[in-house]
Scaffold this motif. Structure first.
Motif, PDB file in Angstrom:
ATOM      1  N   ASP A   1       0.901  -1.016   0.136  1.00 54.34           N
ATOM      2  CA  ASP A   1      -0.125  -0.040  -0.074  1.00 54.34           C
ATOM      3  C   ASP A   1       0.855   1.065   0.028  1.00 54.34           C
ATOM      4  OD1 ASP A   1      -2.304  -1.819  -0.105  1.00 54.34           O
ATOM      5  OD2 ASP A   1      -2.775  -1.586   2.090  1.00 54.34           O
TER       6      ASP A   1
ATOM      7  N   ARG B   1      -7.236  -9.890  -5.783  1.00 52.04           N
ATOM      8  CA  ARG B   1      -7.704  -8.944  -4.690  1.00 52.04           C
ATOM      9  C   ARG B   1      -7.468  -7.645  -5.042  1.00 52.04           C
ATOM     10  NH1 ARG B   1      -6.574 -13.618  -1.681  1.00 52.04           N
ATOM     11  NH2 ARG B   1      -4.117 -12.888  -1.367  1.00 52.04           N
ATOM     12  N   ARG B   2      -6.639  -7.078  -5.681  1.00 48.35           N
ATOM     13  CA  ARG B   2      -6.324  -5.705  -5.656  1.00 48.35           C
ATOM     14  C   ARG B   2      -6.781  -5.047  -7.028  1.00 48.35           C
ATOM     15  NH1 ARG B   2      -2.452  -2.998  -2.562  1.00 48.35           N
ATOM     16  NH2 ARG B   2      -1.954  -4.192  -0.860  1.00 48.35           N
TER      17      ARG B   2
ATOM     18  N   THR C   1     -10.624  -4.020  -5.634  1.00 49.93           N
ATOM     19  CA  THR C   1     -10.798  -3.403  -4.215  1.00 49.93           C
ATOM     20  C   THR C   1      -9.409  -2.537  -3.680  1.00 49.93           C
ATOM     21  OG1 THR C   1      -9.817  -5.237  -3.115  1.00 49.93           O
ATOM     22  CG2 THR C   1     -12.116  -5.493  -3.566  1.00 49.93           C
ATOM     23  N   HIS C   2      -9.642  -1.809  -2.445  1.00 51.75           N
ATOM     24  CA  HIS C   2      -8.691  -1.169  -1.793  1.00 51.75           C
ATOM     25  C   HIS C   2      -8.764  -1.213  -0.380  1.00 51.75           C
ATOM     26  CE1 HIS C   2     -11.997   1.927  -1.743  1.00 51.75           C
ATOM     27  NE2 HIS C   2     -11.402   2.063  -0.389  1.00 51.75           N
ATOM     28  N   ARG C   3      -7.564  -1.735   0.442  1.00 52.73           N
ATOM     29  CA  ARG C   3      -7.741  -2.089   1.605  1.00 52.73           C
ATOM     30  C   ARG C   3      -8.422  -0.655   2.480  1.00 52.73           C
ATOM     31  NH1 ARG C   3      -3.529  -3.134   6.083  1.00 52.73           N
ATOM     32  NH2 ARG C   3      -2.001  -1.630   4.973  1.00 52.73           N
TER      33      ARG C   3
ATOM     34  N   ARG D   1      -8.256  -8.267   8.048  1.00 50.94           N
ATOM     35  CA  ARG D   1      -8.287  -7.415   6.781  1.00 50.94           C
ATOM     36  C   ARG D   1      -9.575  -6.986   6.414  1.00 50.94           C
ATOM     37  NH1 ARG D   1      -4.814  -8.850   1.368  1.00 50.94           N
ATOM     38  NH2 ARG D   1      -5.906  -6.981   0.023  1.00 50.94           N
TER      39      ARG D   1
ATOM     40  N   ASP E   1     -11.430  -4.856   2.922  1.00 50.05           N
ATOM     41  CA  ASP E   1     -11.548  -4.121   1.732  1.00 50.05           C
ATOM     42  C   ASP E   1     -12.828  -3.520   1.461  1.00 50.05           C
ATOM     43  OD1 ASP E   1      -8.738  -5.058   2.042  1.00 50.05           O
ATOM     44  OD2 ASP E   1      -8.750  -6.182  -0.098  1.00 50.05           O
TER      45      ASP E   1
END
Length: 974
Positions: free
Chosen positions: A762, A812-813, A816-818, A842, A844
């Motif tokens: 990130d 996953r990226r 989405t963002h964390r 976690r 997201d």
């Protein structure tokens, strides 16, 4: 004393006769008409110090007289002058020298043997060298053996055996005790041939099982005033049977074989032997039966021809009891009961057995009546307080200090024994509690100082003493043995004395024996070369195991425990022969890595059956005592045992002679034994205790937990009693002394690796590639995992799963963002005054604003079916997230909740469609409401996945007294 004769002079006593008493009585009878000083001219040679003491005790009982000169066979200083022969080298020095030579051979030819067997090989070669010198077998004789069918193995064995050439009968290298003894005895025999002694020389009590002793016996028997007195000679063995004892390889396991060998060498027949004294055997009928039962295997058919002539079997075995116990414990307890009665009646009784475990069990059983037996074996030095202490200190040199090592030494009774022992124990207790709580697997100086800063009233300089004595002792480098010995002594005295000398380390008998062995090791350390710390620790343990300590206070004068050697020269009214099973009595033959039985016979070395033959002779002597117990355990270590071969022979012969009363005698022997077994069973009988029921406690609602985490809901469903114990009783398992790298620690560190990697992605300090991932994993594990093996293992697992995780992380990226990691949450049920808490690994958010929850699993993730019924962690977290329960994350619809299983390399999604969050929350509220009901109990092991699953509170619930099929019994608690 003796009339001149042309044949060698051999005398004997029958089995069962008190040999030392008969020896003295015969000596007095022969000297009754001689002047008083004639007794002092008699030279009496015996084989053990214990027998010499017993003879002196018998003379001391009177009538008064001058004592004969009493020597030992091995007491070379009294047998001949040795002005021209140097003293024997110590066994330790010889083993150290052999170890160095074996090490060089293995370095030059690694394929010969494993390096780990270095000390075992050296010990075995030392034993072989000792035997070769004692039997007069040179290395050349072994070289000439016919080994045409064993060429491969023989070449390897000969490479080791040739090492002994440099030491065999070599004065320059130093003579061993056996070589020195043989030289002295040979010189003495040569001198006797020219100038035979005019005074009587009598050798008594030896069987001639070793070659050097046999030479001496033959020489003394041929002297004009010499005689040999044999113990336990079978006068009932017919003359024709003796001829079947000619071949050692077939007959050495017979109890009379050694006597036949001696008689053959001297040209004497069994008929020529006469009793030394007319003391009768306690039971001649039993002796005749035993003589027949122990016949050599080729002539056991004599049972059929000679057995019917045994008409007095009932009389011969009326004082024999046979114990066939169901277990070693039952055997020990029956023996202890009989010894207790003997102590009460004033009967002199002894337990004879080579089984040290049995003797310890009998001693423990006698302790309940305050009876301390006189144990001839004592305690091995390595098991005494100084022996254990020195071994623990030596282990400090091997590796990094561990918590259990530190606490073991701090609690040892010799540690800090120089003074202030009480305050030392108080500080040790405080340190242990802190180490358990903090979980330091490898305490160091910084950890000790951190602990010290939290103490209110520390003992002055105690922490510095711990750091100085215990920290930083590990040394990976090999060093000279002399340095290891010096460091061990210095460190041991510093730990024991704590600044006050050596404390109690070298005190009492055990300490003095340890001091003697340490001095011997220091003296011979120059022959030990260079070795690693682990090798030094092994060597120290082997040396201490050879020491023995007898330090008993006021043992009972009439209750004894003897080994088979001591039993040959002692007398008692009752003898208990214990542990009569194959492998125990007789002991199994030790495997010989160098020579097989035929090669030993061809070379003139001792056969493995020699020990069995000696044990058979001990058995034949002991079973002829006035009263005898024969005991064995039918089962041991959950396996059926095999009775001793001598017991088998005796029982088979008696069973085959019913008309002579043999089977009736055996039946009575068993009946007498069963009576004692029944009494011992009554002694062990415990009152009937009603088993505990399956608990289901029902505490008051006010005492029931008002807060649980999502990970505890699974336990509430499967094992509610565990929630009761932890939250109502406020109990928890005690922190372990040694924190091991378990699944919990693995989960924590892997979570940390993933968190750091995702955070680095990130903030741009890492890229989504294998190298970046492994760099972070390596750094994190090196910082957080102090166990090298576990660190490498877990790092390897992460490396194997790296590609799978990176591929999934890239996916996953994409959309989405964390939103956050390790995010805490809480949601209340106001009606029930209850709060559910959580911590998400976690969370997201996707492009549509919906949330995605992830949970990392180092093991296998739960299946969808398990999540529906039991493991509701992600489902409940989704319900909390949609209501804004997670701190700093506004509530939103949860699109997905996924377990990322690194151990199984797979993802498992929570079944949000089948189990929507609102439904999960409603069902959860119903579950909590049920457990707030006073009528609902916390049932133990309610719905465990497998019957073999265990919990922290199973023992508290007394699981085992009940099982999972039983109906729980509610119990209201106020």
């Amino acid at each position: 004393m003796f009339e001149p004769g042309e044949t060698a002079r051999l005398f004997a006593q029958a089995p069962g006769v008190d040999f030392p008493q008969a020896l003295v009585d015969g000596l007095r009878a022969r000297m009754k008409d001689a002047p008083p000083e004639a007794m002092a001219r008699v030279h009496l040679i015996v084989n053990t110090r214990r027998m010499a003491r017993r003879i002196r005790e018998i003379f001391d009982t009177g009538p008064p007289c001058l004592l004969p000169r009493i020597s030992l066979v091995t007491d070379l200083g009294e047998l001949a002058a040795r002005d021209t022969i140097a003293p024997a080298v110590s066994p330790l020095r010889r083993r150290l020298e052999l170890t160095q030579l074996v090490a060089r051979l293995l370095d030059s030819q690694p394929g010969l043997a494993a390096r780990a067997s270095l000390y075992d090989l050296a010990d075995s070669l030392a034993e072989l060298l000792d035997e070769m010198e004692g039997e007069g077998v040179s290395p050349d004789a072994i070289d000439k053996l016919d080994v045409s069918d064993l060429s491969g193995h023989w070449e390897r064995a000969k490479a080791f055996i040739n090492i002994t050439r440099g030491f065999y009968d070599n004065e320059e290298a130093g003579l061993d005790a056996q070589a020195l003894q043989r030289r002295v005895i040979a010189a003495m025999i040569a001198r006797w041939q020219d100038e035979p002694p005019a005074h009587p020389v009598i050798l008594a009590g030896s069987t001639g099982s070793r070659g050097t002793t046999l030479l001496l016996m033959k020489a003394i028997a041929a002297l004009p005033q010499g005689a040999v007195v044999l113990p336990g000679f079978d006068f009932d063995l017919p003359t024709p049977v003796w001829s079947h004892l000619d071949r050692a390889i077939a007959a050495e396991d017979h109890p009379q074989y050694r006597f036949h060998r001696l008689m053959t060498d001297l040209g004497v027949s069994a008929a020529d032997l006469r009793p030394w004294h007319d003391t009768p055997a306690p039971s001649p009928a039993r002796n005749r039966a035993l003589s027949l039962a122990l016949r050599p295997a080729p002539v056991t058919h004599a049972w059929l021809s000679e057995g019917p002539a045994l008409r007095d079997l009932a009389q011969g075995f009326e004082d024999v009891t046979l114990i066939e116990a169901p277990s070693p414990r039952a055997e020990a307890l029956a023996i202890a009961l009989r010894l207790r009665q003997a102590a009460q009646d004033g009967t002199r009784a002894a337990l004879i057995t080579p089984d040290r475990m049995l003797t310890r069990q009998v001693t423990a059983a006698l302790n309940r009546w305050g009876i301390l037996p006189d144990d001839s074996a004592g305690t091995p030095l390595q098991l005494s307080p100084p022996g254990r202490f020195l071994r623990h200190v030596a282990q400090l040199f091997q590796r990094r200090l561990k918590t259990d090592q530190l606490l073991t030494l701090l609690k040892h009774p010799l540690t800090h024994s120089g003074g202030a022992r009480g305050p030392h124990l108080r500080m040790t207790r405080e340190l242990e509690l802190w180490l358990r709580k903090e979980g330091h697997p490898f305490p160091d100086a910084q950890a000790i100082r951190t602990w010290l800063s939290k103490q209110d009233a520390p003992l002055p300089r105690w922490a510095d003493w711990v750091i100085d004595c215990f920290m930083g002792n590990d040394s990976p480098a090999a060093r000279p043995l002399a340095d290891w010995v010096s460091d061990l002594e210095t460190r041991a005295q510093a730990i024991a004395g704590a600044g006050e000398g050596a404390g109690g380390l070298w005190d009492k008998k055990a300490g003095r024996e340890a001091r003697r062995l340490m001095d011997e090791l220091a003296r011979d350390a120059g022959y030990g070369g260079i070795m690693a710390a682990a090798d030094f620790s092994d060597l120290l343990g082997a040396i201490l195991s050879r020491g023995e300590v007898r330090d008993r206070d006021a043992p009972h004068p009439d209750i004894m425990i003897w080994g088979t050697l001591e039993a040959r020269v002692q007398g008692a009214d009752l003898l208990i022969l214990g542990g009569l099973n194959e492998g125990t009595w007789p002991e199994g033959s030790k495997p010989d890595p160098w020579l097989n039985r035929q090669m030993r016979a061809d070379a003139g070395l001792l056969l493995p059956d020699r020990r069995i033959g000696l044990s058979a002779h001990d058995f034949q002597q002991a079973i002829a005592a006035p009263e005898v117990w024969l005991t064995r355990a039918i089962r041991s270590d959950d396996a059926q045992t095999v009775s001793s071969r001598w017991i088998n022979r005796l029982m088979n012969m008696l069973e085959g002679l019913p008309e002579q009363g043999g089977s009736a005698a055996l039946k009575q022997m068993r009946a007498r034994g069963q009576g004692w077994l029944d009494w011992s069973a009554q002694l062990e009988a415990a009152p009937q205790i009603v088993p505990a029921h399956r608990p289901s406690p029902r505490p008051h609602p006010d005492l029931r937990p008002k807060q649980l985490s999502v990970t505890e809901i699974k336990r509430l469903i499967r094992d509610p009693y565990a929630i009761y114990a932890r939250h109502v009783l406020r109990l928890g398992p005690l922190d372990p002394v040694v924190r091991l790298p378990d699944a919990r620690i693995k989960g924590i560190v892997v979570h940390e690796v993933l968190e750091q990697f995702v955070s680095a992605l990130d903030n741009g300090t890492a890229s989504l590639d294998r190298q970046s991932f492994m760099n972070i994993a390596t750094r994190t594990l090196e910082e957080g995992i102090p166990w090298p093996t576990a660190r490498l293992l877990w790092l390897g697992q992460l490396e194997r799963n790296a590609d799978w995780f990176l591929e999934g992380e890239a996916a996953r990226r994409t959309d989405t963002h964390r939103e956050g990691s390790e995010v805490t949450a809480g949601r209340r049920i106001d009606d029930l005054d209850f709060k559910l808490t959580a911590r998400a690994d976690r969370i997201d958010r996707d492009s549509s604003g919906r949330l995605v929850i992830y949970d990392y699993k180092t093991g296998s993730p739960p299946t969808k079916a398990q999540q529906v019924k039991f493991d509701k962690q992600l489902l409940l977290e989704a319900a909390m997230a949609e209501e804004g329960g997670f701190r700093g994350i506004p509530g939103a619809e949860v699109a997905k909740a996924i377990f990322i299983g690194l151990g199984a390399s797979k993802e498992v999604a929570a079944p949000l469609e089948e189990e929507p969050p609102h439904k999960v929350w409603e069902e959860f509220c119903e579950l909590i409401a049920a457990y707030m009901d006073p009528a609902v109990g916390y049932t133990a092991r309610r719905m465990l996945e497998k019957d073999t699953d265990t919990g922290d509170f199973d023992q508290l619930a007394r699981y085992g007294e009940w099982d999972d099929t039983q109906t729980p019994v509610p119990e209201d608690l106020t």
